[in-house]
Design an enzyme around this catalytic site. Structure first.
Site, short mmCIF file in Angstrom:
data_model
loop_
_atom_site.label_atom_id
_atom_site.label_comp_id
_atom_site.label_asym_id
_atom_site.label_seq_id
_atom_site.Cartn_x
_atom_site.Cartn_y
_atom_site.Cartn_z
CD GLU A 138 -3.02 -0.78 0.22
OE1 GLU A 138 -3.30 0.38 -0.38
OE2 GLU A 138 -3.59 -1.98 -0.35
CE1 TYR A 191 -6.97 2.79 -0.56
CE2 TYR A 191 -5.06 3.06 0.23
CZ TYR A 191 -5.70 2.31 -0.46
OH TYR A 191 -5.37 1.42 -1.60
CG ASP A 200 -7.45 3.42 -5.06
OD1 ASP A 200 -8.61 3.68 -5.36
OD2 ASP A 200 -6.55 2.67 -5.43
#
Length: 338
Positions: A47, A130, A148
């Site tokens: 990520e 996120y 995203d």
């Protein structure tokens, strides 16, 4: 291309929307290494790397597998010095991500492991909404929405949203939509599917609506016009002048960065245009960084006085140093041409 008109409302029929996505993903989902694991550390690394870097770069150039091989656990990164950390991150840019990842590793190590709760995850260094939700969904398969760039594009087209998606109001609206549509029973599959949809069919510019598995749920009739984003600042052209300086022993003069962006990395030492005016220009390289288009003028010279932060390095030692990509490419080209 004529886009199919919506015959279903995803907000009124969320389960049908989720099922359509899951069925498509089950047949077409790509096999990424972070999809083969539930290890929160491996997922976190993916990520963080993908925040500012394309999948093709992260995988195609081996960054992800190399980094995990060097730092397979948070404990391994927690004790790492700057030099091996920056070297492992070299070429990915945005080097602050690497140091923040180390801070996260230290916090996780001190706590004895990764938490699974949203609030606890968001208290870790560098972990926002996120990333926390991504860890909950992909590592723990807990109900969680992620937004995203790919998901923002899908959602804005899905509901025909014409607000600016990168504004506070736009982000708030998209997160609310994402929460409404999130799959409570298959969060790992659902989030992987909607992100991949944005990478493939619902791509930037002109999307492939005719092949989209959820086209019947998509309200917009002008997908190429969405999402709406805040206008980017104009690109500025910048010229820098650097030295390719060798001493009598054949060593190269390098400068170690102290600024926030590239702290700890090595580069060719910079001088003013006036200082390099009398030196021959032996090479020129161009590169982009954020909103700047940089032309780097490289001037050849012999021994010069080293300034603060500068030191001489043997040619064979340069490969082991961490350098920003533009300087690495310049140094390799010049060493190859010597």
């Amino acid at each position: 291309m004529l886009k199919p008109r919506a015959t279903h409302d995803p907000l009124q029929e969320p389960q049908a929307f989720r099922d359509a996505l899951a069925e498509w993903f089950g047949k077409n989902g790509k096999d990424y290494p972070w999809r083969r694991t539930t290890d929160p550390w491996a997922i976190l690394i993916s990520e963080v790397m993908l925040q500012q870097t394309q999948i093709a770069t992260v995988l195609g150039r081996g960054y992800y597998t190399r980094f995990l091989a060097l730092f397979p656990t948070p404990q391994a990164l927690a004790v790492a010095e700057d030099e091996p950390l920056l070297k492992a991150w070299e070429g990915l840019g945005y080097y602050r991500r690497a140091r923040m990842l180390r801070e996260t590793a230290r916090a996780v190590t001190a706590a004895g492991g990764f938490p699974a709760e949203l609030d606890a995850l968001q208290k870790l260094p560098g972990i926002g909404r996120y990333t926390a939700n991504a860890l909950r969904a992909f590592a723990h398969d807990q109900p969680a929405a992620v937004v995203d760039g790919n998901v923002a594009r899908v959602l804005s087209r899905l509901v025909d949203y014409h607000g600016t998606v990168d504004s506070p109001a736009g982000l708030k609206h998209l997160w609310e939509l994402a929460d409404q549509l999130a799959d409570p029973t298959r969060p790992r599959i659902y989030n992987s599917a909607i992100m991949e949809l944005g990478q493939t069919h619902c791509r930037p510019g002109v999307p492939d609506c005719l092949a989209c598995p959820v086209a019947s749920f998509c309200k917009t009739l002008e997908p190429a016009a969405l999402p709406v984003k805040t206008a980017k600042p104009k690109t500025e052209r910048v010229h820098t002048h650097v030295l390719w300086a060798r001493d009598r022993e054949g060593r190269i003069l390098l400068h170690q960065e102290q600024g926030k962006r590239r702290q700890g990395l090595w580069k060719l030492p910079e001088r003013t245009p006036e200082e390099t005016a009398v030196l021959p220009e032996i090479a020129t390289r161009t590169y982009g960084i954020t909103r700047f288009h940089v032309t780097m003028h490289i001037h050849g010279t012999g021994p010069v006085p080293a300034r603060e932060g500068e030191s001489w390095h043997a040619e064979e030692a340069i490969a082991a140093l961490a350098m920003p990509s533009p300087y690495r490419k310049a140094a390799e080209a010049l060493l190859g041409g010597d």
